[in-house]
Scaffold this active site. Structure first.
Site, mmCIF file in Angstrom:
data_model
loop_
_atom_site.group_PDB
_atom_site.id
_atom_site.type_symbol
_atom_site.label_atom_id
_atom_site.label_comp_id
_atom_site.label_asym_id
_atom_site.label_seq_id
_atom_site.Cartn_x
_atom_site.Cartn_y
_atom_site.Cartn_z
ATOM 1 N N ASP A 167 -10.844 -11.348 -6.998
ATOM 2 C CA ASP A 167 -9.472 -11.527 -6.518
ATOM 3 C C ASP A 167 -9.307 -12.931 -5.921
ATOM 4 O O ASP A 167 -10.286 -13.679 -5.805
ATOM 5 C CB ASP A 167 -9.161 -10.429 -5.489
ATOM 6 C CG ASP A 167 -7.722 -9.964 -5.582
ATOM 7 O OD1 ASP A 167 -6.872 -10.741 -6.054
ATOM 8 O OD2 ASP A 167 -7.437 -8.815 -5.161
ATOM 9 N N ASP A 205 0.791 -7.551 -9.314
ATOM 10 C CA ASP A 205 0.169 -6.224 -9.363
ATOM 11 C C ASP A 205 1.168 -5.192 -9.874
ATOM 12 O O ASP A 205 2.349 -5.220 -9.506
ATOM 13 C CB ASP A 205 -0.232 -5.768 -7.948
ATOM 14 C CG ASP A 205 -1.470 -6.479 -7.442
ATOM 15 O OD1 ASP A 205 -2.000 -7.367 -8.143
ATOM 16 O OD2 ASP A 205 -1.893 -6.149 -6.317
#
Ligand SMILES: *[C@@H]1O[C@H](CO)[C@@H](O)[C@H](O)[C@H]1NC(C)=O
Ligand SMILES: *[C@@H]1O[C@H](CO)[C@@H](O)[C@H](O)[C@H]1NC(C)=O
Ligand SMILES: *[C@@H]1O[C@H](CO)[C@@H](O)[C@H](O)[C@H]1NC(C)=O
Length: 408
Positions: free
Chosen positions: A160, A221
């Protein structure tokens, strides 16, 4: 009705020799598996919520179900941990430590368990000082952490990009890729790098990303809703920076998890996601609860014909070729040679199925005299048609028709 067809400059004219994709032997077709985040988030409350907290038990259970419920046979292979598996600090040797109350047997034990099921284990970290949920990140520790993952028997890493300046990403992401390579263990590498640049002033350097990463999270997301799904499909349709060009064996754009089997999508909308993830050559990482899943959702997730399109060995990503108010059409070249998969998506909420007339040539499908057209989900025959025949397709409100055209 105003149709506009995009220019059909298939990637074949911008030859693959112009794009250079990571070749570490992994992800030759889009990876398939299960990933915890969308459904289980950062639930670390194993005391009050033992069945849903991020723990070794959850990953073992999901691994068992991948096998028992037929997902493994359908191609789903990776069991992937996301954020919130760590303790809040490194140990005295500066190593990452899995939370000992939630992962009492340790990651090596978990990876053996998953491997014994014939599956692979993925783990999560963050390029920055901390993960998105505030656990230790890998900045300045890349080599030791990569080696730790290899020693633990990890098969995939999602890296990430919270808590780090985006300017460092062009250096850090490739560096972690090299660190993984130096371990000599094949570890599939998922980068969130371009997701942190989406909507920013500069386009991501997709060429550099595709040279370093097996897959990269591109765009926001996913959330458990039709709006979220549409936003992602539109971003991919716009294809800003021509990122579709950088998908191929070894390297894939990742529009995020499959939310099929959760709360937010109708039956038809779940079919839209599956069909679109197939046409876009997207990783198929389910973010659902395999213990509680409707039979019709499971059938969508395991549909062999749709998965075969997703896993097509040429690995060419589909493109949106028609966009007209509520209707869009996407096509993707697939095997056998000269064939195409296509989707007709209806965003409309007019309460009766839309009847849409298209010629194959409208959809950028040409080259052969005639094609056998089939419906992909059920394999039903539509008929043999020339590229100039008008064919009527029926598409439900917020639904999809997925077809395949094979030269005759
Ligand atoms: C390391 O990189 C080389 C060169 O790209 C590649 O051939 C090899 O498969 C990679 N090894 C691993 C373990 O990733
Ligand atoms: C993993 O942990 C379980 C439970 O703690 C134990 O029974 C098993 O022997 C361990 N397996 C390995 C390979 O260490
Ligand atoms: C994308 O491709 C189109 C033609 O296919 C070209 O006109 C355009 O300049 C490209 N854009 C970028 C950012 O590479």
């Amino acid at each position: 009705m105003h149709l506009y067809a995009a220019t059909f400059l298939w990637i074949s004219c911008l030859l693959p020799s112009q794009v250079d994709l990571l070749n570490n032997g992994l992800a030759r077709t889009p990876p398939m598996g299960w990933l915890a985040w969308e459904r289980f988030r950062c639930d670390i409350d194993c005391k009050d919520d033992p069945d849903n907290c991020i723990s070794e038990k959850l990953f073992k259970t999901m691994g068992d179900l991948l096998v028992k419920e037929g997902y493994k046979d359908a191609g789903y292979e990776y069991v992937n941990i996301d954020d919130c598996w760590l303790t809040h600090s490194r140990n005295a040797k500066n190593q990452l430590v899995a939370d000992p109350t939630r992962f009492p047997s340790g990651i090596t034990n978990l990876s053996s368990y998953i491997h014994n099921l014939g599956l692979k284990l993925g783990i999560y970290e963050d390029f920055g000082t901390k993960t998105c949920a505030g656990y230790p990140g890998i900045l300045f520790q890349m080599d030791t952490d990569a080696q730790m993952f290899a020693d633990w028997g990890v098969d995939m890493l999602k890296l990430d990009g919270c808590n780090v300046p985006t300017e460092l990403m062009p250096y850090g992401y490739p560096e972690m890729g090299r660190a993984l390579n130096r371990t000599n263990r094949p570890i599939m590498y998922s980068c969130s790098w371009p997701a942190y640049l989406a909507g920013g002033p500069k386009l991501p350097d997709y060429q550099a990303i595709a040279q370093s990463c097996n897959l990269w999270r591109n765009y926001d997301d996913i959330q458990d809703s039709w709006d979220s799904l549409k936003g992602i499909i539109d971003f991919y349709g716009d294809d800003k920076g021509n990122f579709s060009m950088f998908a191929g064996p070894g390297a894939w754009n990742d529009p995020d998890m499959l939310i099929i089997g959760n709360y937010g999508l109708s039956y038809d909308q779940q079919r839209v996601q599956m069909a679109m993830w197939a046409i876009m050559a997207s990783p198929l990482l389910m973010g659902n609860d395999l213990r509680h899943i409707a039979p019709e959702s499971k059938a969508i997730l395991q549909n062999k014909n749709v998965i075969a399109i997703n896993q097509d060995p040429m690995g060419k990503m589909g493109k949106r070729v028609i966009k007209n108010n509520d209707i869009q059409v996407w096509t993707r070249p697939v095997m056998p040679t000269g064939s195409y998969a296509f989707t007709i998506v209806n965003y409309g909420v007019y309460g009766t199925p839309a009847k849409l007339n298209y010629k194959l040539s409208d959809m950028g499908i040409s080259g052969a005299k005639s094609y056998l057209i089939t419906e992909v989900f059920d394999g039903g025959k539509i008929g043999v048609h020339t590229t100039s025949d008008v064919v009527t397709y029926t598409v439900n409100p917020t639904g999809v028709f997925m077809g395949k055209a094979i030269p005759q």
